[in-house]
Motif scaffolding. Structure first.
Motif, mmCIF file in Angstrom:
data_model
loop_
_atom_site.group_PDB
_atom_site.id
_atom_site.type_symbol
_atom_site.label_atom_id
_atom_site.label_comp_id
_atom_site.label_asym_id
_atom_site.label_seq_id
_atom_site.Cartn_x
_atom_site.Cartn_y
_atom_site.Cartn_z
ATOM 1 N N ASP A 93 0.882 -1.290 0.074
ATOM 2 C CA ASP A 93 -0.120 0.000 0.045
ATOM 3 C C ASP A 93 0.803 1.226 -0.036
ATOM 4 O O ASP A 93 0.573 2.290 -0.752
ATOM 5 C CB ASP A 93 -1.052 0.111 1.156
ATOM 6 N N ILE A 94 1.911 1.239 0.657
ATOM 7 C CA ILE A 94 2.806 2.298 0.740
ATOM 8 C C ILE A 94 3.574 2.615 -0.608
ATOM 9 O O ILE A 94 3.296 3.624 -1.016
ATOM 10 C CB ILE A 94 4.018 2.210 1.539
ATOM 11 N N ARG A 95 3.797 1.494 -1.515
ATOM 12 C CA ARG A 95 4.134 1.784 -2.834
ATOM 13 C C ARG A 95 3.125 2.064 -3.797
ATOM 14 O O ARG A 95 3.339 3.120 -4.463
ATOM 15 C CB ARG A 95 4.835 0.612 -3.296
ATOM 16 N N ARG A 96 1.834 1.589 -3.693
ATOM 17 C CA ARG A 96 0.839 1.753 -4.497
ATOM 18 C C ARG A 96 0.397 3.277 -4.148
ATOM 19 O O ARG A 96 -0.103 3.907 -5.393
ATOM 20 C CB ARG A 96 -0.306 0.837 -4.099
ATOM 21 N N TYR A 97 0.060 3.730 -3.027
ATOM 22 C CA TYR A 97 -0.447 4.966 -2.885
ATOM 23 C C TYR A 97 0.727 6.181 -2.776
ATOM 24 O O TYR A 97 0.478 7.225 -2.169
ATOM 25 C CB TYR A 97 -1.403 5.029 -1.853
ATOM 26 N N ASP A 98 1.996 5.861 -2.806
ATOM 27 C CA ASP A 98 2.866 6.863 -2.699
ATOM 28 C C ASP A 98 2.879 7.478 -1.334
ATOM 29 O O ASP A 98 3.190 8.666 -1.069
ATOM 30 C CB ASP A 98 2.903 8.125 -3.682
ATOM 31 N N VAL A 99 2.706 6.606 -0.399
ATOM 32 C CA VAL A 99 2.727 6.801 1.190
ATOM 33 C C VAL A 99 3.971 7.397 1.639
ATOM 34 O O VAL A 99 4.856 7.149 1.310
ATOM 35 C CB VAL A 99 2.201 5.861 2.109
ATOM 36 N N THR A 100 3.915 8.687 2.340
ATOM 37 C CA THR A 100 4.945 9.585 2.750
ATOM 38 C C THR A 100 5.346 8.954 4.180
ATOM 39 O O THR A 100 6.296 9.740 4.687
ATOM 40 C CB THR A 100 4.908 10.980 2.486
ATOM 41 N N GLY A 101 4.225 8.685 5.196
ATOM 42 C CA GLY A 101 4.355 8.685 6.383
ATOM 43 C C GLY A 101 3.548 7.547 6.911
ATOM 44 O O GLY A 101 2.730 6.943 6.490
ATOM 45 N N VAL A 102 3.944 6.816 8.173
ATOM 46 C CA VAL A 102 3.342 5.733 8.697
ATOM 47 C C VAL A 102 3.967 5.608 10.442
ATOM 48 O O VAL A 102 4.917 5.884 10.520
ATOM 49 C CB VAL A 102 3.804 4.543 7.891
ATOM 50 N N SER A 103 2.881 5.125 11.055
ATOM 51 C CA SER A 103 3.333 4.965 12.349
ATOM 52 C C SER A 103 3.420 3.515 12.578
ATOM 53 O O SER A 103 2.252 2.750 12.212
ATOM 54 C CB SER A 103 2.373 5.664 13.293
#
Length: 658
Positions: free
Chosen positions: A312-322
């Protein structure tokens, strides 16, 4: 000011607000605002008023996000509760919070009914009547024993509480208005008593006594103005050392925390934050408030799965996560590294091993070890990646406005390098525990700061190091033993995945050091699993004799609270059972040897206990989207995030997941 979503939609209505990871569906702030306005009108139609306490027991879903904003729009205090609680656990939380009403979904309805309405089946089924007939029968105005009269005649119990002022009153000063009425709980400081709490579902309910939110009439949404001192949300602490406490976080607390976090982590217009933690945790809900303030987006996952989260981080270009350390470790195991779109991996909820931080360094993972607590609305101190790599073990310097001091048992401030209790003050710190004056008095110092219950120190450059909990300290034979030091030494063993260290009563030495060890996953066979003798020998090379555990037990997972924090009483109980079992098996003539401080007993709890221990799980209180990572939550799991369930050998966090 008005609710934050109202301000945001006026500023950037077309900006992306929410992405549903499972489907890829996205909502703009205008879309989200339409959902929130409709939900607010339905709740108002049911009689929800400013000052009410609206409890919620839901998993991560769009309706939960809308409910967070609807509560603020209506001027009510949101009370998030874990969707993993049993009815017996949820009922006292509803009483302690003076809940006006409870919001559930189809997967939490049974527990909600049992906790809020006293259990049992729906009224029609119990009577053998028509299941399609309402609880009130043919008389729409008949009063049911649930607190609902009919969808059109809901009369929630008032609570004696502060509410945001209306029509500008208190908008800038934090002045609040008292709402007269009955209080469901007993006097402050006394045990709350159970009482019927009306239940409304965001799904089609199975029980007649539960109102379908879509069947509610539309009411008038009041014009509410918020002051900084008005309570916005009330969150339960993890309860790692006992009964969870309820923390009222004001609008000012949450605003100050969001501002300070932005200065430390940075904010860009196209930021997307992956929400993997349950929304009843600080680390789960704070990213929703923050994104609205920042004008950024949240990618919402319903549950945690290590490989899928990376995808999901890759698919949605996520920039932050906890994340909590176990989650991060499993994500790295599943995919090798994390996508380079990430700017910040906020890591909390439990101590991160040096090996994990070094792994992040080697694979260019932008890890930000953090220390926080529910009472601080999330982060207190956070290290940037370079600081984490150069100063292993640090959680960084305090955030803007957070004043962190180290104090001795008498409250005197200690110089750099000396270990004591970490004490914090600042605008993000909650003023009290709701309905618990004794707990508030015990936690607040004479100068108004908060005793975190965490033991640590600050170095000469102001960096914070969190070691363990104040009440975890062990005194054996007159010698002080730091359980964090012992745990750190044992974690270096290649066959150990995790460990919790505690003191057990000992007739001769006062306390004995004991360790509950979780073997590493790669130690799958009996030959590879570490033995008590191997752990003892390993410790002898690293620790003084009086620090070596004399009771060593094994489990498949550490017992944790629903927030993922190590549950200290459960750890001690397991270790005491292991000690007692060995004592019972020992020859009475050897009793003297068992008391020898250089000896230890050992017992494997086996997979059965390990599975029980992992009810752990929600994986936020508190790796936070800022959150919760330390604070009054324990050295072996200091924060409010959802821990990963290892009982089934899966990566899923049943709670979601915060």
């Amino acid at each position: 000011m008005r609710d934050w979503l109202s301000h945001r939609v006026a500023a950037t209505p077309d900006a992306e607000a929410l992405v549903l990871a499972a489907s890829g569906e996205s909502l703009t702030y205008a879309d989200l605002d339409a959902h929130v306005e409709a939900l607010s009108a339905r709740l108002a139609g049911l009689g929800i008023e400013p000052g009410d306490h609206l409890a919620v027991v839901l998993g991560n879903r769009t309706e939960y996000v809308a409910l967070v904003h609807a509560a603020m729009r209506l001027g009510v205090r949101l009370v998030p509760c874990s969707d993993r609680l049993t009815a017996a656990e949820l009922e006292p939380q509803l009483a302690a919070a003076d809940a006006t009403a409870l919001v559930c979904g189809d997967d939490t309805e049974a527990v909600a009914v049992a906790a809020a309405l006293g259990g049992g089946t729906d009224g029609s089924d119990a009577d053998g009547g028509d299941p399609d007939e309402g609880a009130g029968g043919d008389d729409d105005d008949a009063t049911t024993p649930t607190g609902w009269r009919s969808v059109a005649g809901f009369e929630p119990a008032d609570v004696d509480a502060d509410i945001p002022g209306e029509d500008g009153d208190g908008a800038d000063t934090g002045t609040v208005t008292d709402v007269p009425g009955e209080v469901r709980a007993d006097a402050p400081g006394e045990e709350a008593t159970a009482s019927t709490v009306p239940v409304v579902s965001v799904d089609d309910p199975d029980d007649d006594r539960v109102v379908d939110i879509d069947a509610a009439p539309e009411g008038d949404v009041p014009s509410v103005r918020w002051g900084r001192g008005d309570a916005l949300v009330m969150l339960f602490t993890s309860g790692s050392t006992g009964k969870p406490k309820l923390v009222p976080l004001s609008m000012g607390n949450v605003l100050a925390s969001a501002t300070a976090s932005a200065f430390r982590l940075g904010v860009l217009p196209d930021d997307r934050y992956l929400a993997t933690l349950s929304l009843h945790h600080t680390g789960g809900i704070m990213p929703l408030y923050r994104a609205t303030l920042y004008g950024t987006s949240v990618v919402l996952r319903e549950t945690f799965d290590a490989g899928a989260a990376v995808d999901d981080i890759r698919r949605y270009d996520v920039t932050g996560v906890s994340l909590v350390p176990t989650m991060l470790s499993r994500m790295l195991d599943a995919r090798g590294t994390l996508p380079d779109s990430l700017r910040a991996v906020l890591l909390g909820g439990a101590p991160a091993s040096d090996a994990l931080i070094e792994r992040c360094r080697d694979f260019s993972v932008p890890v930000h070890p953090t220390w926080g607590m529910t009472e601080a609305a999330s982060q207190i101190a956070t290290a940037r990646p370079r600081e984490a790599f150069d100063r292993l073990g640090t959680v960084g310097r305090p955030l803007l406005w957070a004043d962190v001091t180290v104090r001795d048992e008498n409250g005197a401030r200690l110089p750099a390098g000396e270990t004591g209790e970490l004490v914090v003050s600042g605008p993000s710190i909650a003023a009290e525990y709701y309905g618990d004056a004794d707990a508030t008095d015990a936690a607040v110092t004479e100068d108004g700061a908060l005793r975190t219950g965490d033991v640590g120190y600050r170095d000469e450059d102001g960096y914070v190091y969190v070691l363990n909990r104040v009440d975890d300290r062990i005194i054996s034979g007159g010698e002080n033993v730091d359980p964090g030091e012992v745990a750190a030494a044992i974690r270096e063993h290649p066959g150990v995945e995790d460990v919790a260290v505690a003191g057990l009563p000992d007739e001769e030495w006062g306390e004995r050091v004991a360790a509950l060890v979780v073997p590493a996953e790669q130690a799958a066979t009996a030959e590879d699993r570490p033995t008590a003798a191997a752990i003892e020998s390993f410790c002898r090379e690293r620790l003084a004799g009086f620090k070596i555990p004399r009771t060593i037990a094994f489990a498949e997972a550490l017992p944790r609270t629903v927030s993922g924090t190590v549950e200290r009483p459960a750890v001690r109980d397991r270790l005491e059972r292991a000690r007692d079992a060995d004592r019972g098996a020992a020859d009475p003539d050897d009793a003297g040897e068992i008391a020898d401080p250089e000896r230890r007993t050992a017992r494997s709890e086996g997979a059965g206990d390990g599975a029980d221990s992992a009810d752990s799980t929600d994986s936020e209180d508190d790796a936070d989207g800022g959150d919760g990572t330390g604070g009054p939550n324990g050295a072996d799991g200091s924060g409010d995030p959802d821990a990963v369930d290892t009982a089934e050998g899966t990566d899923e966090v049943p709670d979601d997941e915060e």
